[in-house]
Design an enzyme around this catalytic site. Structure first.
Site, PDB file in Angstrom:
ATOM      1  N   ASP A  70      43.935  48.643  28.400  1.00  0.00           N
ATOM      2  CA  ASP A  70      42.603  48.165  28.758  1.00  0.00           C
ATOM      3  C   ASP A  70      41.852  49.214  29.576  1.00  0.00           C
ATOM      4  O   ASP A  70      42.451  49.922  30.385  1.00  0.00           O
ATOM      5  CB  ASP A  70      42.740  46.868  29.568  1.00  0.00           C
ATOM      6  CG  ASP A  70      41.424  46.139  29.720  1.00  0.00           C
ATOM      7  OD1 ASP A  70      40.493  46.397  28.914  1.00  0.00           O
ATOM      8  OD2 ASP A  70      41.303  45.304  30.638  1.00  0.00           O
ATOM      9  N   ASN A  79      38.419  41.069  19.435  1.00  0.00           N
ATOM     10  CA  ASN A  79      37.647  42.319  19.376  1.00  0.00           C
ATOM     11  C   ASN A  79      36.752  42.411  18.146  1.00  0.00           C
ATOM     12  O   ASN A  79      35.876  43.285  18.079  1.00  0.00           O
ATOM     13  CB  ASN A  79      38.575  43.536  19.413  1.00  0.00           C
ATOM     14  CG  ASN A  79      39.260  43.740  20.743  1.00  0.00           C
ATOM     15  OD1 ASN A  79      40.356  44.294  20.811  1.00  0.00           O
ATOM     16  ND2 ASN A  79      38.637  43.285  21.826  1.00  0.00           N
TER      17      ASN A  79
END
EC number: 2.5.1.89
Length: 251
Positions: A29, A77
């Site tokens: 991340d 995503n």
């Protein structure tokens, strides 16, 4: 810089004295926030993130880690812009092709598996995935799982549906269903083991639907650095935290 290296070497010696996790999973991340911090475009952040993944692979194999799972792209995503998704998929394809050409893939006997709903991916990426999996399927020393178009809850749902189809066909009796059977129907088809240590970079302290079955009893380690800035020291600290937790487990 010299003190940083001295500390890293001291930490490395300490970590090597203890057990090393068999399977590490990483939520990579912070690529986009890294890009914003540096005044870069999002795709440049993802590029630097992919280079960091290459580096971390080598650190892990050198330490004796046998299996590494990287969270590259979640089902959530897909909400991102078409431009960003296209850039990520192109980068993934490029990295998989690099693994195919890299002599270390064969020297280390690295088996590559992509886990997730690959039917959602572009055809050219699916073909590359198929090729890299086929070329490395006989390798048994090291394992790299790349989670793409992956959602942990969906993985379990898909496994249950696959088992139910076999029950309807008479191939499986309901009383035969157990944990082992469910694991064999997950995306890894029983080939990826339980996670020992799960690392998340970027400052968030949540697991984001990543490997909920495999990571049920794992040690979670959260660090503030963005993924492209992840250092070997950060990896060693995570392993040291895992070693500490393991040594203090109540049997």
């Amino acid at each position: 810089m010299i003190f940083h290296k001295i500390y890293e070497n001291k930490l490395l010696r300490s970590v090597r004295k203890g057990a090393i996790p068999h399977h590490i999973a990483i939520i990579m991340d912070g690529n986009r926030r890294f890009a914003r911090k540096k005044g870069l475009e999002p795709h440049e952040g993802h590029f630097f993130g992919s280079k960091k993944a290459e580096e971390v692979l080598e650190w892990c194999w050198d330490l004796g880690v046998k299996m590494l799972t990287l969270y590259a792209f979640s089902t959530e995503n897909f909400r991102r812009s078409e431009k960003e998704k296209k850039n990520i998929f192109q980068l993934l394809e490029s990295e998989l092709r690099r693994l195919l050409k890299d002599r270390r893939t064969y020297e280390r006997e690295l088996r590559v598996k992509v886990v997730g709903k690959r039917e959602l991916l572009p055809e050219n990426l699916r073909e590359t995935i198929k090729e890299v999996e086929e070329r490395t399927k006989k390798h048994r020393r090291h394992y790299l799982n790349v989670a793409v178009a992956y959602g942990g809850r969906q993985e379990i749902i898909d496994a249950v549906r696959a088992i139910l189809r076999k029950v309807r066909k008479g191939e499986v009796r309901p009383e035969e269903i157990d944990e082992k059977m469910l694991e064999e129907h997950l995306y890894g088809e029983g080939r990826y083991s339980k996670v020992d240590l799960i690392i998340r970079t970027g400052g968030e302290q949540r697991l984001s639907n990543f490997l909920p079955w495999q990571a049920a009893n794992s040690v979670a380690y959260f660090c503030d650095v963005y993924w492209p800035e992840f250092r070997k020291i950060d990896l060693l600290r995570a392993i040291r935290a895992w070693q500490y937790r393991k040594s203090h487990e109540v049997v």
